[in-house]
Design a protein around this motif. Sequence first.
Motif, PDB file in Angstrom:
ATOM      1  N   GLY A 122       4.296  16.851  -2.675  1.00 25.73           N
ATOM      2  CA  GLY A 122       3.160  16.271  -1.959  1.00 25.73           C
ATOM      3  C   GLY A 122       3.186  14.904  -3.181  1.00 25.73           C
ATOM      4  O   GLY A 122       2.203  14.034  -3.197  1.00 25.73           O
ATOM      5  N   THR A 123       3.449  14.847  -3.982  1.00 22.97           N
ATOM      6  CA  THR A 123       3.920  13.419  -4.863  1.00 22.97           C
ATOM      7  C   THR A 123       4.429  12.403  -4.051  1.00 22.97           C
ATOM      8  O   THR A 123       5.531  13.005  -3.911  1.00 22.97           O
ATOM      9  N   ALA A 177       0.844  -1.728  -0.030  1.00 23.93           N
ATOM     10  CA  ALA A 177      -0.257   0.235  -0.354  1.00 23.93           C
ATOM     11  C   ALA A 177       1.352   1.480   0.189  1.00 23.93           C
ATOM     12  O   ALA A 177       0.451   2.154  -0.074  1.00 23.93           O
ATOM     13  N   TRP A 178       2.441   1.324   0.170  1.00 24.20           N
ATOM     14  CA  TRP A 178       2.972   2.658   0.440  1.00 24.20           C
ATOM     15  C   TRP A 178       2.813   3.633  -1.119  1.00 24.20           C
ATOM     16  O   TRP A 178       3.255   2.207  -2.122  1.00 24.20           O
ATOM     17  N   LYS A 179       3.231   3.955  -1.153  1.00 18.38           N
ATOM     18  CA  LYS A 179       3.096   4.621  -2.458  1.00 18.38           C
ATOM     19  C   LYS A 179       4.303   5.937  -2.313  1.00 18.38           C
ATOM     20  O   LYS A 179       4.321   6.022  -4.417  1.00 18.38           O
ATOM     21  N   GLY A 180       5.135   5.376  -1.573  1.00 18.51           N
ATOM     22  CA  GLY A 180       7.175   5.586  -2.073  1.00 18.51           C
ATOM     23  C   GLY A 180       7.357   7.076  -1.457  1.00 18.51           C
ATOM     24  O   GLY A 180       6.217   7.697  -0.695  1.00 18.51           O
ATOM     25  N   PRO A 181       8.645   7.559  -1.315  1.00 20.66           N
ATOM     26  CA  PRO A 181       8.993   8.640  -0.642  1.00 20.66           C
ATOM     27  C   PRO A 181       8.000   9.439  -0.948  1.00 20.66           C
ATOM     28  O   PRO A 181       7.699  10.097  -2.633  1.00 20.66           O
TER      29      PRO A 181
END
Length: 800
Positions: A519-520, A510-514
Amino acid sequence: MDSPGMDMSMPMFYVGQHETKRALPVSDQLVHHAQDCGYDMLTAPITTPHFHARVLSLLSSYNQAVSEASLSSSKQPLPLIPALESVDTNLHPSDTISQLVTYTSAWIDLASPDPIIAHLSRQVLHLEIAFAAFCGVVTVVVPGPRLSASADGLSQYARAVKEALAVGSYIQLHIQMPMDGKQAGDEDEDLGHLAKFANAEYTEQQPGARLEAFSAWDAWNTVRSICRYHSRLSIALELPRRLPSLTLQSRWFSEPIRLLNIPATSFLVNAKGSFVLSKPHQIFIYRCMRLKSAPWILLTNVGPLPGVNDPDTIMDYPSGYLSPAAAADAPTPRSSMSPSPTPAEAARLVKSAGKKSSKDDPTPHLSYLRYLGRIQPNKSVIERFGGGFQDYLQSPLQPLTDNLESITYEVFEKDPIKYEWYERAITEALQDWVTEEKSTSSEDGAVVIAVVGAGRGPLVTRALNASEGSGVPVRVYAIEKNPNAYVLLQRHNAQDWNGRVTVVKTDMRAWKGPTLDDGTFGHVDILVSELLGSFADNELSPECLDGVQHVLNPQNGISIPASYTAHLTPISTPRIYTDLLARSHSGDANAFDIPWVVMLQQLDYLSTQPQDPSASQLPSNAKISQAHLEAPLSPDVQTAWEFSHPLPSTVLAQASLRRGGSAVGGGGGFTGGDGANEHNFRFSKTSFKVQDQGVCHGLAGYFETVLYAGSQGAVELSTNPVTMEEKSKDMISWFPIFFPLKNPLQVPPNSELEVSMWRQTDDRKVWYEWLVESFITVGNRRMRLSISDLQSSRSNGCLM
């Protein structure tokens, strides 16, 4: 994998004295005297020669009655032996009864083709077992079947033993078997042996069995199979003067040996005139003594107990410190430290203190065994780590559905190899990154590393160490779903990592990355994980890494590990099968449908690789090392399948389209679901040559992984017994996996086993299915001999 105990102690040798024709009744005083001599136990016959004479008289009277009546014995009621009388036995309940190993009568023939002899023999056995049980005896040795007996005779023998187990409901029965299949012939038997009185009309009709090296093992296998692997049935193994082949030694090693019987004739005499055992004997004894349930040792016919007729004699206790003459052929002890004395030795310490050694050792064979016990090789790292967990069945972890306890993480972190190898892999990946001038996913040029499934943080520490060692700046993220481990990671970050790590509590998938300043979400350059299970993919490493791959740098991203392969081989493991059988009878209906994690120890590989004949030769003056105590034969371990990371983006894109029942999804698939995880389905069919007859109880599973392969070569880990020594010696994080068979397959020599293995998925869980077939080729025709059930772990599959 649960937390094994760190048992540092060395195995103790419990040694008893056995006389096949003991002259004196075994009284409490005789037991105490034997302990004063340094023995831990004595053997005792259950009945006396008087009982033997009474049975022979009954048989003679019966035969005479049949002759006088001119009737066939089949029309005459079978003879019945009256109950035991006081003169028939010297055994009685006593305080020392637990220190006795009792023997049933060696003159009976349970496998006799003559129904009269077989009937009398069964009665004798049951009378003796019943009385021994009444007296509180725990250990009873039963002479093994006559190896020349036909198949009918063996089944009769086994049936009698099965009945005896019911008669003595707490007694441990040990069947005495010769290791090399050689047994004394009729000419060597006592004149009073019941086999001598069998009617010729029966013996002439019995062709008898052809004696071969595996004859004794085959007879034992028949008996224990008929007795359904009874937990109170085991072996008293007699070691010959010359040990048989390594294959046969390995087969016996896998069996439930509870007594090692070493006759005086098995000892050699060295140049100094001292009794010693050959190096192969020493190695086999050392291997057996390292088992979870180490056998006792019986010295047979090495002479009567010294000083029996002189109660005032004070014996020198055999301490294991030999005279120079006795130790002439033995290796130098590794240290002056010796294990704790056995109870008998401890009882004698005070009495022997200050006494001068006898010039002539009254118990030279015992002294030599005490010496062997004192100088045995140190336990290996794996033996010390897994002490008490040998052949102990553990359910595989389900880290996706269960939050692990701290102690579980701690067990893995004790590994002296795994984390060092991970640090090497990360270091080399960082060095190659700089050398190849790859662009990073950060604005400041630091390589972005994400440790997914960080646990308590050992890989995070190693990533930081790799950065310092290579001089390559990094930005580290620790991703962990376990809320309890998350707390500890935060503390480590504050106290140990100086705030250099970003700790994120989430399922890695579920992690979207750093998170970037605008905010992206950015990408990760190196994904580091330790999600592998005992069969590589059984803890869903493929599914987890598929789910987090979307954060990986699409051009240069590296996964550590980069790939892993699952491996298997068929094995014989009676101990584990007996355990599973007991579980299934106790209400665990799925006991045989679970791939168990287990520290395999007492096993025999059914398919082995060709050996160099000179490899097993050991000079008489060579020191026995840990390497000699490992499995003497190298197994044929074959690859089932492989997973690699990162996957091609097209594969993940197709899986994403299938998910959720979209138009391009499957119509339920073969196993349900939409087919989103079908790319992680696997199937393999492997074939194994079986050189010698045996029994297949299941499959041992292992894995190998390439953590990173770069300019300096590959950094690899392995639990495969063929490659582990080379790739990751002394690694302890993973025990093998075991796929059991509900019904063992009997396999003849020069046959073939085919193993079919499936990794199945329905998008919600992953499970395994397995099938084993046995073939033999006669002429040019390949024939199937047997086939196992198609077994499935679906009901116990790993949830996604």
